[in-house]
Design a protein around this motif. Structure first.
Motif, mmCIF file in Angstrom:
data_model
loop_
_atom_site.group_PDB
_atom_site.id
_atom_site.type_symbol
_atom_site.label_atom_id
_atom_site.label_comp_id
_atom_site.label_asym_id
_atom_site.label_seq_id
_atom_site.Cartn_x
_atom_site.Cartn_y
_atom_site.Cartn_z
ATOM 1 N N LYS A 16 0.686 -1.236 0.097
ATOM 2 C CA LYS A 16 0.114 0.041 -0.036
ATOM 3 C C LYS A 16 0.926 1.227 0.003
ATOM 4 C CE LYS A 16 -4.196 1.972 -0.019
ATOM 5 N NZ LYS A 16 -5.072 1.737 -1.355
ATOM 6 N N VAL A 17 2.188 1.219 0.839
ATOM 7 C CA VAL A 17 2.892 2.405 0.826
ATOM 8 C C VAL A 17 3.401 2.326 -0.541
ATOM 9 C CG1 VAL A 17 4.949 3.160 1.861
ATOM 10 C CG2 VAL A 17 3.367 2.093 3.320
ATOM 11 N N SER A 18 3.886 1.539 -1.156
ATOM 12 C CA SER A 18 4.621 1.424 -2.554
ATOM 13 C C SER A 18 3.596 1.915 -3.536
ATOM 14 C CB SER A 18 5.062 0.108 -3.192
ATOM 15 O OG SER A 18 6.083 -0.163 -2.209
ATOM 16 N N GLU A 19 2.395 1.713 -3.659
ATOM 17 C CA GLU A 19 1.180 2.192 -4.400
ATOM 18 C C GLU A 19 1.089 3.543 -4.030
ATOM 19 O OE1 GLU A 19 -3.562 1.187 -5.486
ATOM 20 O OE2 GLU A 19 -2.511 0.538 -3.606
ATOM 21 N N THR A 20 0.968 3.928 -3.080
ATOM 22 C CA THR A 20 0.652 5.463 -2.703
ATOM 23 C C THR A 20 1.727 6.434 -3.056
ATOM 24 O OG1 THR A 20 -0.713 4.733 -0.885
ATOM 25 C CG2 THR A 20 0.285 7.228 -0.927
ATOM 26 N N GLY A 26 3.656 9.823 -9.544
ATOM 27 C CA GLY A 26 3.442 9.345 -10.934
ATOM 28 C C GLY A 26 4.365 8.468 -11.624
ATOM 29 N N ASP A 27 4.644 7.523 -10.773
ATOM 30 C CA ASP A 27 5.637 6.348 -11.082
ATOM 31 C C ASP A 27 4.731 5.182 -11.289
ATOM 32 O OD1 ASP A 27 7.508 4.529 -11.527
ATOM 33 O OD2 ASP A 27 8.787 5.106 -9.782
ATOM 34 N N ARG A 28 4.238 4.747 -12.480
ATOM 35 C CA ARG A 28 3.291 3.728 -12.772
ATOM 36 C C ARG A 28 4.026 2.545 -12.332
ATOM 37 N NH1 ARG A 28 -1.436 1.886 -12.436
ATOM 38 N NH2 ARG A 28 -2.028 0.414 -14.205
ATOM 39 N N LYS A 29 5.312 2.368 -12.638
ATOM 40 C CA LYS A 29 6.036 0.869 -12.073
ATOM 41 C C LYS A 29 5.924 1.003 -10.737
ATOM 42 C CE LYS A 29 10.329 -1.385 -12.883
ATOM 43 N NZ LYS A 29 11.605 -1.205 -13.211
ATOM 44 N N GLN A 30 6.171 1.947 -9.868
ATOM 45 C CA GLN A 30 6.084 1.808 -8.399
ATOM 46 C C GLN A 30 4.676 1.402 -7.963
ATOM 47 O OE1 GLN A 30 8.684 2.190 -6.648
ATOM 48 N NE2 GLN A 30 7.894 1.876 -4.692
ATOM 49 N N GLU A 31 3.822 2.005 -8.618
ATOM 50 C CA GLU A 31 2.322 1.715 -8.330
ATOM 51 C C GLU A 31 2.042 0.246 -8.574
ATOM 52 O OE1 GLU A 31 -2.358 3.363 -9.372
ATOM 53 O OE2 GLU A 31 -0.307 4.689 -10.090
ATOM 54 N N VAL A 32 2.294 -0.237 -9.686
ATOM 55 C CA VAL A 32 2.181 -1.475 -9.885
ATOM 56 C C VAL A 32 2.732 -2.752 -9.145
ATOM 57 C CG1 VAL A 32 2.280 -3.355 -11.697
ATOM 58 C CG2 VAL A 32 1.695 -1.114 -12.257
ATOM 59 N N LYS A 33 4.105 -2.071 -8.771
ATOM 60 C CA LYS A 33 4.599 -3.098 -7.571
ATOM 61 C C LYS A 33 4.211 -3.124 -6.348
ATOM 62 C CE LYS A 33 9.077 -3.100 -5.286
ATOM 63 N NZ LYS A 33 10.362 -2.464 -4.868
ATOM 64 N N GLY A 34 3.450 -2.119 -6.028
ATOM 65 C CA GLY A 34 2.617 -1.958 -4.746
ATOM 66 C C GLY A 34 1.442 -2.775 -4.862
ATOM 67 N N ASP A 35 0.644 -2.951 -6.307
ATOM 68 C CA ASP A 35 -0.281 -3.584 -6.070
ATOM 69 C C ASP A 35 -0.005 -5.145 -6.079
ATOM 70 O OD1 ASP A 35 -2.121 -1.547 -6.545
ATOM 71 O OD2 ASP A 35 -1.955 -1.498 -8.842
ATOM 72 N N ALA A 36 1.061 -5.495 -6.729
ATOM 73 C CA ALA A 36 1.568 -6.747 -6.661
ATOM 74 C C ALA A 36 1.943 -7.349 -5.210
ATOM 75 C CB ALA A 36 2.834 -7.088 -7.431
#
Length: 62
Positions: A16-20, A26-36
């Motif tokens: 959740k922290v990574s996604e946030t 605006g880092d889509r890769k970081q957001e996807v990593k957080g979702d995973a």
């Protein structure tokens, strides 16, 4: 609570922290990593829930 439940919740929080952070920067890769990470954490927690349920079932006197 067993260790899989605790580690699963911890992994969900990290995700959740990574996604946030990804969303905020605006880092889509970081957001996807957080979702995973959140999905992996949920899976681990559910595995822990199953172990706990089996343990509780085997403890109860018949």
């Amino acid at each position: 609570m067993n260790k899989d439940q605790v580690k699963g919740v911890a992994e969900k929080v990290k995700g959740k922290v990574s996604e946030t952070v990804g969303r905020a920067t605006g880092d889509r890769k970081q957001e996807v990593k957080g979702d995973a990470q959140q999905a992996a954490g949920e899976t681990r927690k559910k595995a822990g829930d199953v172990k706990e349920a089996v343990k509780d079932t085997t403890r109860k006197p018949v």
